[in-house]
Design a protein around this motif. Structure first.
Motif, PDB file in Angstrom:
ATOM      1  N   VAL A 286       0.807  -1.121   0.121  1.00  0.00           N
ATOM      2  CA  VAL A 286      -0.142   0.090  -0.054  1.00  0.00           C
ATOM      3  C   VAL A 286       1.026   1.336   0.093  1.00  0.00           C
ATOM      4  O   VAL A 286       0.230   2.328  -0.214  1.00  0.00           O
ATOM      5  CB  VAL A 286      -1.041   0.082   1.236  1.00  0.00           C
TER       6      VAL A 286
ATOM      7  N   PRO B 226       2.915   3.325  -5.381  1.00  0.00           N
ATOM      8  CA  PRO B 226       1.890   4.414  -6.147  1.00  0.00           C
ATOM      9  C   PRO B 226       0.966   3.346  -7.064  1.00  0.00           C
ATOM     10  O   PRO B 226       1.347   2.195  -7.228  1.00  0.00           O
ATOM     11  CB  PRO B 226       2.802   5.092  -7.182  1.00  0.00           C
ATOM     12  N   ASP B 227      -0.203   4.029  -7.182  1.00  0.00           N
ATOM     13  CA  ASP B 227      -1.342   3.191  -7.920  1.00  0.00           C
ATOM     14  C   ASP B 227      -0.773   2.482  -9.355  1.00  0.00           C
ATOM     15  O   ASP B 227      -1.132   1.238  -9.533  1.00  0.00           O
ATOM     16  CB  ASP B 227      -2.463   3.995  -8.248  1.00  0.00           C
ATOM     17  N   GLU B 228      -0.080   3.190  -9.756  1.00  0.00           N
ATOM     18  CA  GLU B 228       0.585   2.683 -11.180  1.00  0.00           C
ATOM     19  C   GLU B 228       1.425   1.137 -10.995  1.00  0.00           C
ATOM     20  O   GLU B 228       1.224   0.225 -11.646  1.00  0.00           O
ATOM     21  CB  GLU B 228       1.497   3.629 -12.251  1.00  0.00           C
TER      22      GLU B 228
ATOM     23  N   ILE C 140       1.184  -0.762  -8.281  1.00  0.00           N
ATOM     24  CA  ILE C 140       0.168  -1.682  -7.826  1.00  0.00           C
ATOM     25  C   ILE C 140      -0.445  -2.672  -8.952  1.00  0.00           C
ATOM     26  O   ILE C 140      -0.668  -3.691  -8.956  1.00  0.00           O
ATOM     27  CB  ILE C 140      -0.744  -0.916  -6.785  1.00  0.00           C
ATOM     28  N   LEU C 141      -1.083  -1.646  -9.924  1.00  0.00           N
ATOM     29  CA  LEU C 141      -1.519  -1.930 -10.824  1.00  0.00           C
ATOM     30  C   LEU C 141      -0.869  -3.052 -11.959  1.00  0.00           C
ATOM     31  O   LEU C 141      -1.233  -4.063 -12.272  1.00  0.00           O
ATOM     32  CB  LEU C 141      -2.324  -1.010 -11.853  1.00  0.00           C
TER      33      LEU C 141
ATOM     34  N   ASN D 277      -9.274  -3.129   2.706  1.00  0.00           N
ATOM     35  CA  ASN D 277      -8.478  -2.149   2.289  1.00  0.00           C
ATOM     36  C   ASN D 277      -9.002  -1.436   1.199  1.00  0.00           C
ATOM     37  O   ASN D 277      -9.025  -2.237  -0.036  1.00  0.00           O
ATOM     38  CB  ASN D 277      -7.088  -2.586   1.781  1.00  0.00           C
TER      39      ASN D 277
ATOM     40  N   ARG E 213      -8.593   0.969  -0.984  1.00  0.00           N
ATOM     41  CA  ARG E 213      -7.808   1.509  -2.063  1.00  0.00           C
ATOM     42  C   ARG E 213      -7.408   0.502  -2.750  1.00  0.00           C
ATOM     43  O   ARG E 213      -7.690   0.344  -4.307  1.00  0.00           O
ATOM     44  CB  ARG E 213      -6.531   2.096  -1.432  1.00  0.00           C
ATOM     45  N   LEU E 214      -6.913  -0.718  -2.505  1.00  0.00           N
ATOM     46  CA  LEU E 214      -6.555  -1.934  -3.006  1.00  0.00           C
ATOM     47  C   LEU E 214      -8.003  -2.727  -3.969  1.00  0.00           C
ATOM     48  O   LEU E 214      -7.814  -2.963  -4.978  1.00  0.00           O
ATOM     49  CB  LEU E 214      -5.685  -3.116  -2.323  1.00  0.00           C
TER      50      LEU E 214
ATOM     51  N   LYS F  31     -10.517  -0.896  -4.637  1.00  0.00           N
ATOM     52  CA  LYS F  31     -10.863  -0.148  -5.773  1.00  0.00           C
ATOM     53  C   LYS F  31     -10.262  -0.340  -7.013  1.00  0.00           C
ATOM     54  O   LYS F  31     -10.702  -0.346  -8.030  1.00  0.00           O
ATOM     55  CB  LYS F  31     -10.898   1.412  -5.176  1.00  0.00           C
ATOM     56  N   LEU F  32      -8.715  -0.682  -6.667  1.00  0.00           N
ATOM     57  CA  LEU F  32      -7.754  -0.644  -7.782  1.00  0.00           C
ATOM     58  C   LEU F  32      -8.174  -1.893  -8.430  1.00  0.00           C
ATOM     59  O   LEU F  32      -8.199  -2.210  -9.827  1.00  0.00           O
ATOM     60  CB  LEU F  32      -6.433  -0.610  -7.394  1.00  0.00           C
TER      61      LEU F  32
ATOM     62  N   ASP G 276     -11.555  -1.662 -10.332  1.00  0.00           N
ATOM     63  CA  ASP G 276     -11.463  -0.621 -11.491  1.00  0.00           C
ATOM     64  C   ASP G 276     -10.599  -0.908 -12.644  1.00  0.00           C
ATOM     65  O   ASP G 276     -10.719  -0.235 -13.649  1.00  0.00           O
ATOM     66  CB  ASP G 276     -11.105   0.789 -10.853  1.00  0.00           C
TER      67      ASP G 276
END
Length: 92
Positions: free
Chosen positions: A12, A15-17, A19-20, A41, A43-44, A46-47, A50
């Motif tokens: 966590v 950055p989102d990029e 993690i994706l 979690n 954030r995870l 939602k990623l 999405d």
């Protein structure tokens, strides 16, 4: 002396990029979804939800050494992703 928690980086913290990118490498996607959906979690989760590309749920359920994944997928993950499913193919 530095403690382990000071020197380690958590997923966590990335950055989102990044993690994706990591999420896209996980196969089968069933394992990813079972590991992230409903763990608390946001954030995870939602990623994972999405991700706009096709999610391949192909998984050899009957040969799996982890039978609990089947139950977790159907009881916890499916209700969370049911509105995002565009097509579902089951091979028995």
């Amino acid at each position: 002396m530095n403690s382990l928690s000071e020197d380690s980086i958590q997923l966590v913290d990335l950055p989102d990029e990044l993690i994706l990118i990591i999420m896209n490498k996980v196969r089968p996607k069933v394992l990813l979804l079972c590991s992230i959906i409903t763990i608390g979690n946001n954030r995870l989760e939602k990623l994972a939800l999405d991700m706009r590309h096709s999610i391949d749920l192909t998984f050899d359920y009957f040969q799996s050494p982890n039978q609990f994944i089947i139950l977790r997928f159907y009881t916890h993950v499916m209700p969370c992703i049911i509105n995002n499913i565009q097509s579902l193919t089951l091979s028995i």
